[in-house]
Each structure stands twice: as C-alpha cells, then as structure tokens.
Design a protein around this motif. Structure first.
Motif, PDB file in Angstrom:
ATOM      1  N   ASP A 187      64.872 -13.116 110.455  1.00 41.58           N
ATOM      2  CA  ASP A 187      63.807 -12.285 109.906  1.00 41.58           C
ATOM      3  C   ASP A 187      62.472 -12.959 110.214  1.00 41.58           C
ATOM      4  O   ASP A 187      62.150 -14.015 109.661  1.00 41.58           O
ATOM      5  CB  ASP A 187      64.024 -12.129 108.394  1.00 41.58           C
ATOM      6  CG  ASP A 187      63.029 -11.159 107.756  1.00 41.58           C
ATOM      7  OD1 ASP A 187      61.983 -10.871 108.371  1.00 41.58           O
ATOM      8  OD2 ASP A 187      63.297 -10.701 106.628  1.00 41.58           O
ATOM      9  N   ALA A 206      59.316 -11.694 109.688  1.00 45.07           N
ATOM     10  CA  ALA A 206      58.242 -10.901 109.071  1.00 45.07           C
ATOM     11  C   ALA A 206      56.883 -11.591 109.224  1.00 45.07           C
ATOM     12  O   ALA A 206      55.853 -10.931 109.312  1.00 45.07           O
ATOM     13  CB  ALA A 206      58.554 -10.661 107.589  1.00 45.07           C
ATOM     14  N   TYR A 207      56.885 -12.936 109.259  1.00 45.75           N
ATOM     15  CA  TYR A 207      55.629 -13.700 109.272  1.00 45.75           C
ATOM     16  C   TYR A 207      55.346 -14.367 110.614  1.00 45.75           C
ATOM     17  O   TYR A 207      54.489 -15.248 110.693  1.00 45.75           O
ATOM     18  CB  TYR A 207      55.673 -14.759 108.159  1.00 45.75           C
ATOM     19  CG  TYR A 207      55.850 -14.141 106.795  1.00 45.75           C
ATOM     20  CD1 TYR A 207      54.775 -13.560 106.133  1.00 45.75           C
ATOM     21  CD2 TYR A 207      57.107 -14.096 106.189  1.00 45.75           C
ATOM     22  CE1 TYR A 207      54.933 -12.963 104.898  1.00 45.75           C
ATOM     23  CE2 TYR A 207      57.278 -13.501 104.948  1.00 45.75           C
ATOM     24  CZ  TYR A 207      56.186 -12.937 104.310  1.00 45.75           C
ATOM     25  OH  TYR A 207      56.348 -12.338 103.090  1.00 45.75           O
ATOM     26  N   SER A 264      54.433  -4.648 107.942  1.00 48.08           N
ATOM     27  CA  SER A 264      53.932  -4.826 106.574  1.00 48.08           C
ATOM     28  C   SER A 264      52.989  -6.009 106.396  1.00 48.08           C
ATOM     29  O   SER A 264      52.293  -6.083 105.382  1.00 48.08           O
ATOM     30  CB  SER A 264      55.100  -5.006 105.598  1.00 48.08           C
ATOM     31  OG  SER A 264      55.891  -3.851 105.546  1.00 48.08           O
ATOM     32  N   LYS A 265      52.974  -6.979 107.306  1.00 48.05           N
ATOM     33  CA  LYS A 265      52.206  -8.186 107.045  1.00 48.05           C
ATOM     34  C   LYS A 265      50.992  -8.268 107.990  1.00 48.05           C
ATOM     35  O   LYS A 265      49.947  -7.764 107.661  1.00 48.05           O
ATOM     36  CB  LYS A 265      53.115  -9.414 107.173  1.00 48.05           C
ATOM     37  CG  LYS A 265      54.384  -9.314 106.301  1.00 48.05           C
ATOM     38  CD  LYS A 265      54.107  -9.490 104.819  1.00 48.05           C
ATOM     39  CE  LYS A 265      55.121  -8.824 103.901  1.00 48.05           C
ATOM     40  NZ  LYS A 265      56.481  -9.358 103.941  1.00 48.05           N
TER      41      LYS A 265
HETATM   42  C1  LIG Z   1      57.553  -9.036 103.404  1.00 44.00           C
HETATM   43  C2  LIG Z   1      58.844  -9.329 104.033  1.00 44.00           C
HETATM   44  C3  LIG Z   1      59.508  -8.364 104.781  1.00 44.00           C
HETATM   45  C4  LIG Z   1      58.933  -7.015 104.969  1.00 44.00           C
HETATM   46  O1  LIG Z   1      59.756  -6.045 104.506  1.00 44.00           O
HETATM   47  P1  LIG Z   1      59.341  -4.529 104.766  1.00 44.00           P
HETATM   48  O2  LIG Z   1      60.478  -3.788 104.135  1.00 44.00           O
HETATM   49  O3  LIG Z   1      59.262  -4.360 106.250  1.00 44.00           O
HETATM   50  O4  LIG Z   1      58.022  -4.312 104.093  1.00 44.00           O
HETATM   51  C5  LIG Z   1      60.687  -8.696 105.402  1.00 44.00           C
HETATM   52  N1  LIG Z   1      61.196  -9.929 105.303  1.00 44.00           N
HETATM   53  C6  LIG Z   1      60.581 -10.880 104.590  1.00 44.00           C
HETATM   54  C7  LIG Z   1      61.150 -12.234 104.546  1.00 44.00           C
HETATM   55  C8  LIG Z   1      59.404 -10.607 103.922  1.00 44.00           C
HETATM   56  O5  LIG Z   1      58.827 -11.565 103.184  1.00 44.00           O
END
Ligand SMILES: *Cc1c(COP(=O)(O)O)cnc(C)c1O
Length: 343
Positions: free
Chosen positions: A175, A177-178, A204-205
């Motif tokens: 994952d 996300a960041y 989302s980020k």
């Molecule tokens: C914020 C985050 C997400 C994002 O999830 P969405 O459902 O795409 O908003 C995914 N994985 C991690 C680890 C996160 O912190």
C-alpha cells in the motif's frame, strides 16, 4: 491453471461476471434505449463507463504501466476488500498483517471471516522478516505491507520487501498511499519482475481528492482481471471519473508536496525540542508519529484549542503516540505554539 488462478478461491473462479448494458454495447450510438436510464438530460442521466477507459489511459501513461494493469476502486478500501474476497476463502485461508499499520486490512479480513496472522514490526517499525517467514503457512494467501507505513510514517526497507516477495506463497500487497511524499519510486516500476505483487495508490492524499473516493491497484493484467470480474459494475461514478481526469491532466501539485516536505522537516525539529516530546519518528509521509509524555493529556489540550490530531496510544508499539498530519505552514506553527510553553 496459472499460478495466480490457483490462488483464487474456487467459488470466485465459478462466478460468471455481471454483464452491464455498457459491457454488451460499448460503441457510440445516437439513441440509447438499452440501460433503462432517464432520457432527460441532467448531465448525469447516463451510467458511467464501467471500465473507466479514459482515466486509466492517463494513469497508465503517468505510471508507466498498461491500462489493463490498473484497477480503480471506490477508494483503496474497495481494492483491499476485493483482494480479500478474490483470494481468501472464509474460515480457511489466512492473511498476514505486520502491525501496527492501517486499520482497513484487519477490518476487511474480519468482514471476510479470514484469520489474521499478526506479526509485530520491529521497534523502529521495520519488517521482522524472520518472524514473517516463520508465521507463513501455505494457506496464507495475502500479505499487506504499507510503505510508507501508517501510522509510523517510514518506508519499509526495499531489501526486506524483496526477501518477502521471494518466499511468500500468496499475493503481496504494498500500500503506497503516501509514496508521493517519499523519495522513492516505489514498487510500480518493478511490477514486471513480480507476478504476485499488487501495489495500491490513492487520489486521497497527495492529489488532494479524499472526498472523491478513488483508489488504484496496479498489478499484472491477470490479477486485475480477477478484481474486475467481481467489482460492482459502475463502482466509479461519472463525476469522480471526470474530476480525476481533469486533475491528472493538469501538472502534478509538486510545489504543494515540496512545501509539505519542508514543513514536515520543520515540524519534526520543532516537535523534538518540546519538553513533552520523547521521540519524533522519521517520516516519509505527510504526517509525523510523535511519542510524548502523556498522549491523552496532549490530545485533550489540543482539542481544547479546537485542534484535532490522531491519538494512536492504544495501538501496538505506539504507547503515548500521536499521529499528526502536516498542515498548512500557519497551522503547523499554531500546533507548535499550543504545545510549547506551560500548559
Ligand atoms: C489514507 C490511506 C489510504 C487511502 O484510502 P482511500 O480509501 O483511497 O481513501 C490507503 N492506505 C493507507 C495506508 C492510508 O493511510
């Protein structure tokens, strides 16, 4: 049967996918009487493209993959849920989750009635490869790695992930996300080397579109096809597809990311100087994990001043830790003001 197909639940292999009106006819017509839509234009009276073709083409260019290597979900959370449903037979298969990490892997596993193998990260939040190896059994179908990890903020070491990809018998999900806040290309460029690898990213980020709910999974076309077979047909709505396409066609918000990284460094320094701070953990993400003397007190103090952070003190290895998102420069300055001095 291919190596991937033999990991897929038998019941899922038998599912005959729903064929939507837009699957049976995807060309251009001037009159559409095939989907029971309203004929009166509202801008949204038609169903969205179930395969998100335009958006996937753009993402493919940006990430250097083929469009058929991309799955789009209603947030990354939908991809996490679908991965569990494709690969984990309830009551039989297992999922491996190094902890502490993002909570949705565990929630989705529970909803799918899938046993979780919890393997603690080391004290500096890196993978314990030996422990992971020992805990892995042949019915471990999925392993969730989060890099940079939430809530600790650090990238997981590449050589550890490579070692895991070598011995783990199931699907390895990373994952990311960041990843846009880290100085690392991540694992998407290495997808051709690893057949059982899935990389998750999100709008989302860094892209600033958390409210839109759009997550991405990158993998071999074979894995992506399984996700597509069981997804709700119109899982990404028209508006989300349009706005994401606009955003991704404009330049990447590099200046914002650069500012957030600078602010992350400033915050880390200034937080470390505070009397209440025990430790600021190194971060490759847009947040900092900070160990303080008393997390509940610090949390309450900030809340009194209408500032909310995430209290992670009940989480494994995170005793008295707060997770603080890097905000605007003036917001970060306010945080330091509130935490400094006597209170
Ligand atoms: C914020 C985050 C997400 C994002 O999830 P969405 O459902 O795409 O908003 C995914 N994985 C991690 C680890 C996160 O912190």
């Amino acid at each position: 049967m291919s190596a991937i197909a033999s990991l897929v639940r038998a019941g899922i292999q038998r599912v005959k996918p729903y064929a939507s009106a837009r699957d049976e006819f995807s060309g251009r017509a001037s009159i559409y009487l095939d989907a029971n839509e309203s004929p009166y234009p509202t801008a949204y009276n038609r169903y969205p493209d179930p395969h998100q073709r335009l958006l996937k083409e753009k993402i493919a260019q940006l990430r250097g993959v083929e469009p058929n290597q991309i799955f789009l979900g209603n947030g990354s959370d939908e991809a996490i849920d679908l991965l569990l449903r494709v690969f984990c037979e309830p009551g039989k298969d297992r999922v491996v989750i190094p902890q502490p990490t993002y909570g949705m892997y565990s929630v989705s596993a529970s909803v799918n009635l899938t046993e979780q193998v919890t393997v603690p990260l080391t004290a500096d939040f890196q993978l314990n490869v030996a422990a992971l190896r020992e805990s892995t059994t042949p019915n471990c179908k999925l392993l969730f790695l989060c890099s940079p990890n939430n809530p600790s903020g650090n990238l997981l070491r590449h050589q550890d992930i490579a070692a895991i990809l070598d011995f783990f018998p199931g699907i390895v999900v990373i994952d990311e996300a960041y990843i846009d806040f880290a100085d690392s290309p991540g694992w998407v460029p290495r997808l051709p080397e690893f057949q059982r690898l899935v990389v998750l990213q999100t709008f989302s980020k860094a892209w600033g579109l958390a409210g839109l709910r759009l997550g991405m999974a990158f993998a071999s076309n074979e894995i992506i096809s399984w996700l597509n077979r069981i997804k709700p047909p119109y899982n990404i709505n028209t508006l989300t597809q349009q706005i994401a396409l606009e955003k991704i066609s404009a330049p990447f918000p590099a200046a914002q990311i650069a500012t957030l990284k600078q602010e992350r460094a400033r915050l880390a320094l200034q937080l470390a100087r505070l009397k209440i701070t025990k430790q600021v953990y190194p971060s490759d993400a847009n947040f900092l994990l900070v160990r303080v003397e008393n997390a509940n007190e610090t949390y309450a103090h900030l809340l009194q001043h209408e500032m909310v952070v995430r209290n992670r003190s009940m989480v494994m290895l995170c005793e008295n830790c707060l997770r603080i998102t890097v905000g605007l420069p003036e917001e970060n300055t306010k945080l330091i003001e509130l935490l400094g001095g006597d209170w």
